[in-house]
Design an enzyme around this catalytic site. Structure first.
Site, PDB file in Angstrom:
ATOM      1  N   ASP A  84       0.854  -1.197   0.000  1.00 45.57           N
ATOM      2  CA  ASP A  84       0.000   0.000   0.000  1.00 45.57           C
ATOM      3  C   ASP A  84       0.892   1.250   0.000  1.00 45.57           C
ATOM      4  O   ASP A  84       1.801   1.359   0.831  1.00 45.57           O
ATOM      5  CB  ASP A  84      -0.878  -0.056   1.263  1.00 45.57           C
ATOM      6  CG  ASP A  84      -1.952   1.007   1.282  1.00 45.57           C
ATOM      7  OD1 ASP A  84      -2.389   1.443   0.203  1.00 45.57           O
ATOM      8  OD2 ASP A  84      -2.373   1.388   2.393  1.00 45.57           O
ATOM      9  N   ASP A 105       3.182   4.614  -5.377  1.00 44.41           N
ATOM     10  CA  ASP A 105       2.576   5.924  -5.188  1.00 44.41           C
ATOM     11  C   ASP A 105       3.573   6.996  -5.602  1.00 44.41           C
ATOM     12  O   ASP A 105       4.393   7.449  -4.814  1.00 44.41           O
ATOM     13  CB  ASP A 105       2.161   6.091  -3.723  1.00 44.41           C
ATOM     14  CG  ASP A 105       1.504   7.439  -3.467  1.00 44.41           C
ATOM     15  OD1 ASP A 105       1.446   8.265  -4.394  1.00 44.41           O
ATOM     16  OD2 ASP A 105       1.068   7.673  -2.329  1.00 44.41           O
ATOM     17  N   GLY A 178      -8.102   8.171   7.057  1.00 44.31           N
ATOM     18  CA  GLY A 178      -8.459   8.444   8.451  1.00 44.31           C
ATOM     19  C   GLY A 178      -9.868   8.985   8.555  1.00 44.31           C
ATOM     20  O   GLY A 178     -10.665   8.848   7.631  1.00 44.31           O
ATOM     21  N   GLY A 208      -9.066   5.634   1.519  1.00 43.25           N
ATOM     22  CA  GLY A 208      -9.770   6.332   2.605  1.00 43.25           C
ATOM     23  C   GLY A 208     -11.189   5.836   2.786  1.00 43.25           C
ATOM     24  O   GLY A 208     -12.116   6.631   2.988  1.00 43.25           O
ATOM     25  N   GLY A 209     -11.378   4.514   2.720  1.00 38.87           N
ATOM     26  CA  GLY A 209     -12.728   3.931   2.792  1.00 38.87           C
ATOM     27  C   GLY A 209     -13.416   4.089   4.143  1.00 38.87           C
ATOM     28  O   GLY A 209     -14.624   3.907   4.242  1.00 38.87           O
ATOM     29  N   ASN A 229     -10.202   0.779  -0.238  1.00 33.71           N
ATOM     30  CA  ASN A 229      -9.242   0.518   0.848  1.00 33.71           C
ATOM     31  C   ASN A 229      -9.800   0.916   2.205  1.00 33.71           C
ATOM     32  O   ASN A 229     -10.308   2.037   2.366  1.00 33.71           O
ATOM     33  CB  ASN A 229      -7.971   1.343   0.631  1.00 33.71           C
ATOM     34  CG  ASN A 229      -7.201   0.935  -0.595  1.00 33.71           C
ATOM     35  OD1 ASN A 229      -7.634   0.079  -1.362  1.00 33.71           O
ATOM     36  ND2 ASN A 229      -6.052   1.551  -0.783  1.00 33.71           N
ATOM     37  N   ASN A 231      -8.685   0.896   6.346  1.00 36.08           N
ATOM     38  CA  ASN A 231      -7.670   0.656   7.361  1.00 36.08           C
ATOM     39  C   ASN A 231      -8.118   1.170   8.726  1.00 36.08           C
ATOM     40  O   ASN A 231      -8.302   0.403   9.669  1.00 36.08           O
ATOM     41  CB  ASN A 231      -6.348   1.321   6.939  1.00 36.08           C
ATOM     42  CG  ASN A 231      -5.260   1.147   7.977  1.00 36.08           C
ATOM     43  OD1 ASN A 231      -5.229   0.140   8.667  1.00 36.08           O
ATOM     44  ND2 ASN A 231      -4.386   2.123   8.132  1.00 36.08           N
ATOM     45  N   THR A 232      -8.343   2.483   8.822  1.00 35.66           N
ATOM     46  CA  THR A 232      -8.643   3.096  10.122  1.00 35.66           C
ATOM     47  C   THR A 232      -9.830   2.434  10.829  1.00 35.66           C
ATOM     48  O   THR A 232      -9.813   2.257  12.048  1.00 35.66           O
ATOM     49  CB  THR A 232      -8.912   4.608   9.923  1.00 35.66           C
ATOM     50  OG1 THR A 232      -7.800   5.167   9.223  1.00 35.66           O
ATOM     51  CG2 THR A 232      -9.073   5.334  11.239  1.00 35.66           C
TER      52      THR A 232
HETATM   53  P1  13P Z   1      -8.612   4.595   5.794  1.00 36.67           P
HETATM   54  O1  13P Z   1      -7.582   4.448   6.859  1.00 36.67           O
HETATM   55  O2  13P Z   1      -9.223   5.938   5.791  1.00 36.67           O
HETATM   56  O3  13P Z   1      -9.627   3.504   5.862  1.00 36.67           O
HETATM   57  O4  13P Z   1      -7.854   4.483   4.392  1.00 36.67           O
HETATM   58  C1  13P Z   1      -7.157   3.314   4.073  1.00 36.67           C
HETATM   59  C2  13P Z   1      -6.386   3.461   2.817  1.00 36.67           C
HETATM   60  O5  13P Z   1      -6.764   4.147   1.903  1.00 36.67           O
HETATM   61  C3  13P Z   1      -5.127   2.722   2.714  1.00 36.67           C
HETATM   62  O6  13P Z   1      -4.442   3.029   1.540  1.00 36.67           O
END
Ligand code: 13P
Length: 287
Positions: A84, A105, A178, A208-209, A229, A231-232
């Site tokens: 990533d 990236d 985030g 930034g899902g 994507n 993550n947070t």
């Molecule tokens: P979030 O942390 O906002 O879910 O974004 C994750 C992301 O886009 C990882 O590349």
């Protein structure tokens, strides 16, 4: 076996759903995501940031752990192991370590340099059967200590990068990593529409899902987003479940201290988050 993300994303774009990329940080995280994908018969992409790669002692460790876990858990759904927001050097190291997909990236480079470096990596990935994601227009928020403000990509630049032969394209459409601030203006569907018009069948990636309202997610998928994507949201779920467990004093119950019990509520919380996202993205049953 780990697979390139190409086939799963081509199918997702054609079928108007999205495959989730869930970032991993440790063994528990990985296990929760893989088991949920298998239970829901959903393809899945495991994302590894350079910071998470370092934390897990290096890309070779991550690659070996994920490959072995897929085998020993008897996972049958397609799993891609994806770098990533990779740097140029990071991308090369992950290819070497056995990742099945990478993101380069180059969005912080001038477009000519982004193109030159992406082109070189596309050639390597093609030869090895690895999928490659490129980025145009920086995606805001904080990731591994780098903070940016969500910007919208130029559709012509997106076309230039898509034409290099990348597998998928991340384009900034006002999304950020985030939590979204109170005054966030939302996704720019006008930009997304223009990008999809120029890039055709190219699967588009929404970073930034976390925290994007459901209706916006659905609209983004209808306009060509085939990978999202997250993550947070997994981190928040993990933290909250662990905090509750400790506050209830459960970590002190029983004989001695058991790290497996301490991490179990967080692992369950990740499973619930991944399930919710796979249902929203429409990837359930698509493996
Ligand atoms: P979030 O942390 O906002 O879910 O974004 C994750 C992301 O886009 C990882 O590349």
């Amino acid at each position: 076996m780990l697979v390139s993300a190409k086939e799963m994303l081509t199918k997702a774009k054609a079928g108007k759903y999205a495959v989730g990329q869930f970032n991993i940080n440790n063994l528990e995280w990985t296990k929760s995501i893989l088991l949920t994908a298998e239970e829901l018969k959903s393809p899945v992409i495991l994302g590894v940031s350079e910071g998470a790669g370092k934390y897990m002692t290096g890309y070779k460790t991550v690659s070996a752990m994920v490959s072995a876990m897929v085998e020993e858990l008897g996972i049958t759904v397609p799993v891609a192991l994806h770098l990533d927001h990779g740097s140029y050097e990071g991308a090369k190291a992950c290819i070497e370590a056995g990742f099945s997909s990478i993101m380069f990236d180059g969005s912080h480079y001038p477009i000519d340099e982004n193109i030159a470096k992406t082109k070189e990596l596309v050639a390597i990935c093609e030869e090895k059967g690895i999928s490659i994601e490129a980025e145009v227009g920086s995606i805001g928020g904080e990731e591994d200590g780098v903070v940016g403000k969500g910007e919208c990509a130029d559709p012509d630049e997106c076309k230039m990068v898509a034409d290099l032969g990348v597998t998928m394209l991340a384009a900034g459409i006002g999304n950020i990593h985030g939590k979204y601030p109170e005054n966030w203006e939302g996704l720019s569907f006008e930009t997304l529409d223009a990008i999809q018009a120029k890039t055709g069948d190219m699967p588009l990636v929404l970073h930034g899902g976390t925290g994007i309202p459901e209706d916006m997610i659905k609209k983004a998928i209808s306009l060509g987003v085939a990978k999202i994507n997250v993550n947070t949201e997994c981190q928040l779920a993990f933290q909250e479940a662990t905090r509750k467990y400790i506050e209830a004093g459960k970590d002190l119950e029983g004989k001695g201290f058991d790290p497996r019990k301490l991490l179990a509520p967080g692992a369950e919380a990740i499973k619930a988050t991944v399930k919710e996202k796979m249902e929203l993205f429409g990837s359930v049953g698509k493996a």
